[in-house]
Design a protein around this motif. Structure first.
Motif, PDB file in Angstrom:
ATOM      1  N   ASP A   1       0.872  -1.190   0.000  1.00 12.85           N
ATOM      2  CA  ASP A   1       0.000   0.000   0.000  1.00 12.85           C
ATOM      3  C   ASP A   1       0.902   1.231   0.000  1.00 12.85           C
ATOM      4  O   ASP A   1       1.932   1.240   0.673  1.00 12.85           O
ATOM      5  CB  ASP A   1      -0.913   0.000   1.236  1.00 12.85           C
TER       6      ASP A   1
ATOM      7  N   GLU B   1       0.194   4.188   1.154  1.00 11.36           N
ATOM      8  CA  GLU B   1      -0.010   5.080   2.304  1.00 11.36           C
ATOM      9  C   GLU B   1       0.674   4.486   3.529  1.00 11.36           C
ATOM     10  O   GLU B   1       0.283   3.408   4.005  1.00 11.36           O
ATOM     11  CB  GLU B   1      -1.504   5.236   2.609  1.00 11.36           C
TER      12      GLU B   1
ATOM     13  N   LEU C   1      -0.775  -8.044  16.058  1.00  6.24           N
ATOM     14  CA  LEU C   1      -1.553  -8.275  17.287  1.00  6.24           C
ATOM     15  C   LEU C   1      -2.370  -9.552  17.192  1.00  6.24           C
ATOM     16  O   LEU C   1      -2.595 -10.241  18.181  1.00  6.24           O
ATOM     17  CB  LEU C   1      -2.520  -7.105  17.513  1.00  6.24           C
TER      18      LEU C   1
ATOM     19  N   GLU D   1       1.192   0.821   8.309  1.00  3.95           N
ATOM     20  CA  GLU D   1       1.434   0.688   9.756  1.00  3.95           C
ATOM     21  C   GLU D   1       0.219   0.089  10.469  1.00  3.95           C
ATOM     22  O   GLU D   1       0.342  -0.760  11.343  1.00  3.95           O
ATOM     23  CB  GLU D   1       1.764   2.056  10.366  1.00  3.95           C
ATOM     24  N   LEU D   2      -0.957   0.555  10.036  1.00  4.79           N
ATOM     25  CA  LEU D   2      -2.203   0.071  10.632  1.00  4.79           C
ATOM     26  C   LEU D   2      -2.367  -1.438  10.422  1.00  4.79           C
ATOM     27  O   LEU D   2      -2.583  -2.198  11.368  1.00  4.79           O
ATOM     28  CB  LEU D   2      -3.372   0.826   9.981  1.00  4.79           C
ATOM     29  N   TYR D   3      -2.242  -1.877   9.164  1.00  8.92           N
ATOM     30  CA  TYR D   3      -2.375  -3.318   8.872  1.00  8.92           C
ATOM     31  C   TYR D   3      -1.321  -4.111   9.657  1.00  8.92           C
ATOM     32  O   TYR D   3      -1.616  -5.153  10.225  1.00  8.92           O
ATOM     33  CB  TYR D   3      -2.177  -3.603   7.386  1.00  8.92           C
TER      34      TYR D   3
ATOM     35  N   ASP E   1       0.339  -3.383  12.433  1.00 11.40           N
ATOM     36  CA  ASP E   1       0.082  -3.447  13.880  1.00 11.40           C
ATOM     37  C   ASP E   1      -1.035  -4.439  14.194  1.00 11.40           C
ATOM     38  O   ASP E   1      -0.919  -5.261  15.103  1.00 11.40           O
ATOM     39  CB  ASP E   1      -0.315  -2.057  14.411  1.00 11.40           C
ATOM     40  N   ILE E   2      -2.122  -4.334  13.441  1.00 11.21           N
ATOM     41  CA  ILE E   2      -3.283  -5.185  13.756  1.00 11.21           C
ATOM     42  C   ILE E   2      -2.992  -6.648  13.430  1.00 11.21           C
ATOM     43  O   ILE E   2      -3.309  -7.549  14.212  1.00 11.21           O
ATOM     44  CB  ILE E   2      -4.546  -4.672  13.034  1.00 11.21           C
TER      45      ILE E   2
ATOM     46  N   PRO F   1     -13.611   1.576   3.331  1.00 16.18           N
ATOM     47  CA  PRO F   1     -13.024   0.996   4.546  1.00 16.18           C
ATOM     48  C   PRO F   1     -13.730  -0.307   4.922  1.00 16.18           C
ATOM     49  O   PRO F   1     -14.935  -0.423   4.774  1.00 16.18           O
ATOM     50  CB  PRO F   1     -13.301   2.086   5.583  1.00 16.18           C
ATOM     51  N   PHE F   2     -12.961  -1.236   5.409  1.00 14.06           N
ATOM     52  CA  PHE F   2     -13.537  -2.525   5.817  1.00 14.06           C
ATOM     53  C   PHE F   2     -13.220  -2.758   7.292  1.00 14.06           C
ATOM     54  O   PHE F   2     -12.338  -2.097   7.856  1.00 14.06           O
ATOM     55  CB  PHE F   2     -12.959  -3.654   4.963  1.00 14.06           C
ATOM     56  N   ARG F   3     -13.949  -3.701   7.890  1.00 14.85           N
ATOM     57  CA  ARG F   3     -13.671  -4.049   9.280  1.00 14.85           C
ATOM     58  C   ARG F   3     -12.473  -4.995   9.299  1.00 14.85           C
ATOM     59  O   ARG F   3     -12.387  -5.895   8.464  1.00 14.85           O
ATOM     60  CB  ARG F   3     -14.882  -4.732   9.918  1.00 14.85           C
ATOM     61  N   MET F   4     -11.561  -4.789  10.240  1.00 13.91           N
ATOM     62  CA  MET F   4     -10.387  -5.663  10.285  1.00 13.91           C
ATOM     63  C   MET F   4     -10.807  -7.107  10.541  1.00 13.91           C
ATOM     64  O   MET F   4     -10.144  -8.035  10.084  1.00 13.91           O
ATOM     65  CB  MET F   4      -9.398  -5.180  11.361  1.00 13.91           C
ATOM     66  N   ASP F   5     -11.925  -7.290  11.242  1.00 10.46           N
ATOM     67  CA  ASP F   5     -12.425  -8.660  11.456  1.00 10.46           C
ATOM     68  C   ASP F   5     -12.737  -9.337  10.125  1.00 10.46           C
ATOM     69  O   ASP F   5     -12.571 -10.543   9.975  1.00 10.46           O
ATOM     70  CB  ASP F   5     -13.695  -8.636  12.323  1.00 10.46           C
TER      71      ASP F   5
ATOM     72  N   PHE G   1       0.525   5.301   6.633  1.00  7.26           N
ATOM     73  CA  PHE G   1      -0.304   5.077   7.825  1.00  7.26           C
ATOM     74  C   PHE G   1      -1.182   3.833   7.682  1.00  7.26           C
ATOM     75  O   PHE G   1      -1.517   3.183   8.664  1.00  7.26           O
ATOM     76  CB  PHE G   1      -1.128   6.325   8.190  1.00  7.26           C
ATOM     77  N   ILE G   2      -1.529   3.494   6.435  1.00  7.97           N
ATOM     78  CA  ILE G   2      -2.318   2.276   6.222  1.00  7.97           C
ATOM     79  C   ILE G   2      -1.432   1.033   6.406  1.00  7.97           C
ATOM     80  O   ILE G   2      -1.843   0.047   7.024  1.00  7.97           O
ATOM     81  CB  ILE G   2      -2.936   2.288   4.793  1.00  7.97           C
TER      82      ILE G   2
END
Lengths: 120, 223
Positions: A8, A10, A23, A15-17, A19-20, A104-108, A12-13
């Motif tokens: 990606d 971006e 986790l 980093e977001l993916y 991190d999650i 946007p989608f839910r990470m779940d 910040f995107i």
């Protein structure tokens, strides 16, 4: 442990993916900021990722083109396509993506698709 | 517009995901959880608006062949599922017709977006906590180059008076303060037109509430 390559443009995107997914117990083996970088990293990787999370609209080479190139190298590679552009879904699937998530989608939802791919 | 909406959706992706992360934190009190869920609902709603603008731009600049086709039944199923996610604090039941033979319509992914937006707008105009929508699909041989009609009925929906009395595409010229409340219905009209179809609201005759929302879609070319 399921390994993932995140593509990606971006930061910040990415980093977001990252991190999650970390986790949730996934191994993020690499990140790339455009399709060309993704191709280079994929080609050079001795262990290929189980799943690639691929954005579409990126500089240098877009996600559909990168997916086509990767599928040419390895037709069994699993690619989850994520894009804010819902109209690109058919192109993405034709290129070889096994799943498509509109942003946007839910990470779940992403995790569910990752699990489906891992167990399949 | 296309680039701006793309960036806005990326931003919403981050907001939504971080809210999800906070929601998953153990020990949050009920009030905090309620606030967070409401924030999630608004992020999704805002994203839908952005996607709608994008969709209209794309539908208008492409010809109807370029937007592709989709099976109407797939779109009905996917949109029904999405609606349940949009309103986590309300019980929304969609009584839909049994799946019929393949119904290829012009519009590709726009068709699902259209259905989600129409149903979302109807639910927002329904004052009840529990909302029941009746969704029917019928083949419409008399319509243009043949196509399908999707009718969504809600006997309890309360349409603003101006919406009952005016064509949906000119409502905002009669009362601009209404535009935000009916923007989804305006989108439906514009998108249906761009796809060569139509969208119309038929208020229940003689009653202060209740209406049918009728979407007509063209059969996909070559199908």
């Amino acid at each position: 442990m399921t390994s993932v390559l995140i593509v990606d443009d971006e930061m910040f995107i990415v980093e977001l993916y990252r991190d999650i997914l970390q986790l949730r117990g996934y191994k993020v083996m690499g990140t790339a900021f455009d399709g060309e970088e993704a191709l280079r990293k994929y080609t050079n990787a001795s262990d290929k990722p189980d799943v690639i999370i691929m954005d579409h609209r990126m500089p240098v080479m877009n996600g559909v083109q990168a997916t086509k190139e990767i599928m040419r190298m390895n037709p069994r590679q699993k690619v989850i396509f994520v894009s804010a552009d819902v109209l690109v879904e058919k192109e993405a699937r034709d290129a070889g993506a096994v799943e498509f998530l509109p942003k946007p989608f839910r990470m779940d939802d992403l995790i569910e698709k990752m699990q489906k791919i891992s167990s399949g | 517009m296309d680039l701006v909406s793309h960036d806005m959706l990326n931003d919403n992706q981050a907001i939504l995901s971080y809210l999800e992360l906070i929601l998953a934190t153990p020990g949050l009190d009920k009030r905090t959880l309620d606030y967070l869920r409401k924030a999630v609902t608004h992020v999704r709603s805002s994203s839908l608006r952005i996607q709608n603008v994008n969709t209209i731009v794309n539908a208008r600049k492409a010809n109807t062949t370029a937007v592709g086709s989709s099976d109407l039944w797939d779109a009905v199923e996917a949109s029904s599922k999405e609606l349940e996610v949009i309103f986590p604090s309300r019980k929304v039941t969609i009584r839909r017709a049994q799946r019929g033979a393949k119904a290829p319509v012009t519009g590709g992914n726009i068709v699902k977006e259209l259905l989600v937006t129409i149903m979302e707008s109807v639910v927002k105009l329904d004052p009840g906590t529990d909302v029941v929508l009746d969704l029917k699909v019928s083949e419409d041989p008399g319509y243009g180059k043949r196509g399908w009609t999707v009718t969504i009925e809600d006997p309890r929906v309360k349409l603003p008076a101006v919406v009952r009395d005016t064509d949906i595409d000119s409502v905002h010229t009669k009362d601009s303060s209404l535009a935000p409340r009916v923007s989804g219905l305006l989108f439906a009209k514009m998108a249906a037109d761009a796809l060569g179809g139509d969208f119309d609201i038929q208020p229940s005759s003689g009653a202060a509430k209740g209406a049918s929302f009728v979407l007509k879609l063209r059969r996909a070319e070559g199908q």
